[in-house]
Motif scaffolding. Sequence first.
Motif, PDB file in Angstrom:
ATOM      1  N   PRO A 190     -14.444   4.262 -46.979  1.00 33.12           N
ATOM      2  CA  PRO A 190     -15.073   4.864 -45.794  1.00 33.12           C
ATOM      3  C   PRO A 190     -14.186   5.923 -45.131  1.00 33.12           C
ATOM      4  N   VAL A 191     -12.886   5.660 -45.100  1.00 34.80           N
ATOM      5  CA  VAL A 191     -11.962   6.646 -44.521  1.00 34.80           C
ATOM      6  C   VAL A 191     -11.976   7.917 -45.364  1.00 34.80           C
ATOM      7  N   GLY A 192     -11.933   7.766 -46.683  1.00 34.80           N
ATOM      8  CA  GLY A 192     -11.976   8.922 -47.572  1.00 34.80           C
ATOM      9  C   GLY A 192     -13.270   9.700 -47.447  1.00 34.80           C
ATOM     10  N   ALA A 193     -14.381   8.993 -47.264  1.00 31.75           N
ATOM     11  CA  ALA A 193     -15.664   9.678 -47.092  1.00 31.75           C
ATOM     12  C   ALA A 193     -15.683  10.488 -45.804  1.00 31.75           C
ATOM     13  N   LEU A 194     -15.091   9.954 -44.765  1.00 31.75           N
ATOM     14  CA  LEU A 194     -15.022  10.675 -43.498  1.00 31.75           C
ATOM     15  C   LEU A 194     -14.118  11.898 -43.617  1.00 31.75           C
TER      16      LEU A 194
END
Length: 72
Positions: free
Chosen positions: A38-42
């Motif tokens: 999720p952090v990478g997607a953001l």
Amino acid sequence: MIPICVQCGTGGNPCRCKVVGPTLGLVAFVAAGIVEWPVGALVYIFKHAKGRRIMGHPATHVYPKVTRSIPI
């Protein structure tokens, strides 16, 4: 059901099969993925290369290091 991973054909131990290392590697991969994807997607929204690196970190660093550190 408990997932068990088996890696045969290795030279790290006399049995030439690993069970504990790949299984713990899978658990560490999933735990890191829950946090990092999720952090990478953001981050990917703003910085594509950095976001891809963050999302790929569990597969490129976490799983191999855990699997190699346990020889059985």
